[in-house]
Design a protein around this motif. Structure first.
Motif, short mmCIF file in Angstrom:
data_model
loop_
_atom_site.label_atom_id
_atom_site.label_comp_id
_atom_site.label_asym_id
_atom_site.label_seq_id
_atom_site.Cartn_x
_atom_site.Cartn_y
_atom_site.Cartn_z
N ALA A 38 -2.97 7.02 -9.08
CA ALA A 38 -3.00 5.68 -8.54
C ALA A 38 -4.24 5.69 -7.42
CB ALA A 38 -1.98 4.95 -7.80
N ALA A 89 -7.74 3.89 -7.68
CA ALA A 89 -8.43 2.90 -6.56
C ALA A 89 -9.60 3.46 -5.93
CB ALA A 89 -7.41 3.08 -5.46
N ALA A 133 -8.70 -0.95 -9.65
CA ALA A 133 -7.62 -1.50 -8.99
C ALA A 133 -6.45 -1.94 -9.89
CB ALA A 133 -8.11 -2.63 -8.07
N LEU A 186 -5.03 -1.76 -1.58
CA LEU A 186 -5.63 -2.60 -2.77
C LEU A 186 -5.74 -3.97 -2.52
CD1 LEU A 186 -3.94 -1.11 -5.77
CD2 LEU A 186 -6.35 -0.69 -5.19
N ASP A 187 -4.73 -4.49 -1.88
CA ASP A 187 -4.71 -6.10 -1.45
C ASP A 187 -5.98 -6.24 -0.25
OD1 ASP A 187 -2.91 -6.85 -3.38
OD2 ASP A 187 -1.37 -6.93 -1.90
N TYR A 218 1.23 2.03 -8.74
CA TYR A 218 1.98 1.99 -7.73
C TYR A 218 3.36 1.04 -8.08
CZ TYR A 218 -1.85 3.45 -4.64
OH TYR A 218 -2.81 4.35 -4.05
N THR A 219 3.05 0.26 -8.72
CA THR A 219 4.34 -0.61 -9.36
C THR A 219 5.20 0.04 -10.21
OG1 THR A 219 3.06 -2.76 -9.50
CG2 THR A 219 4.81 -3.04 -10.60
N ARG A 258 -2.74 -0.41 -9.09
CA ARG A 258 -1.66 -1.43 -9.15
C ARG A 258 -0.64 -1.10 -10.15
NH1 ARG A 258 -2.19 -5.21 -6.07
NH2 ARG A 258 -4.42 -5.40 -6.35
N GLN A 281 -9.33 -5.93 -1.92
CA GLN A 281 -9.80 -7.12 -2.52
C GLN A 281 -10.00 -8.22 -1.93
OE1 GLN A 281 -6.42 -7.55 -5.47
NE2 GLN A 281 -7.82 -6.42 -7.28
N LEU A 324 -0.31 -0.31 -2.47
CA LEU A 324 -0.62 -1.88 -2.78
C LEU A 324 -1.11 -2.61 -1.79
CD1 LEU A 324 2.89 -2.49 -4.94
CD2 LEU A 324 0.26 -2.29 -5.90
N GLN A 360 4.02 1.27 -1.86
CA GLN A 360 3.87 -0.06 -1.02
C GLN A 360 2.69 -0.22 -0.01
OE1 GLN A 360 7.80 -0.15 0.90
NE2 GLN A 360 8.32 -1.35 -0.69
#
Length: 117
Positions: free
Chosen positions: A61, A65, A70, A109-110, A77-78, A74, A113, A106, A103
């Motif tokens: 992951a 990234a 991404a 990544l958020d 990670y999920t 994601r 973005q 994630l 987490q």
């Protein structure tokens, strides 16, 4: 279950590998050095043998990234969050759960973005 790990201090995403997995150890060095293509190849090969190992999924992951994928990061990670939580030793003084690492990935990544908008 606890998994012994080394911390990839230079990687901006928390990524860890099992001490006993030689291919994974090499992959972690490649991630630190920025050789994401070679690290990805090694991690994918290791995942074919051990498809549920969270440390492999988390490292892959991180590679995704770092290489602008991404969506794939994601997804991994999920996937880790959907598995049992595993306590991972990041150093001799620090342990953290696989879910906490996922987490954190994630959230990063958020953040990336959101700042790119």
């Amino acid at each position: 279950m606890r998994i012994g790990l080394f911390l990839l201090a230079a990687a901006p995403f928390v990524a860890a590998i099992p001490a006993q997995a030689q291919d994974s150890a090499v992959a972690s060095t490649q991630i630190v050095q920025g050789d994401y293509s070679q690290a990805e190849s090694r991690l994918l090969a290791e995942l074919r043998i051990h498809p549920e190992r969270p440390e492999l999924l988390l490292n892959l992951a991180a590679v995704y990234a770092k290489t602008g994928r991404a969506g794939e990061a994601r997804g991994l990670y999920t996937r880790v969050l959907g598995e049992d939580e595993v306590l991972m030793d990041l150093s001799s003084q620090q342990a953290v759960s696989s879910h906490a690492i996922a987490q954190r990935g994630l959230r990063r990544l958020d953040t990336v973005q959101f700042s790119a908008r």
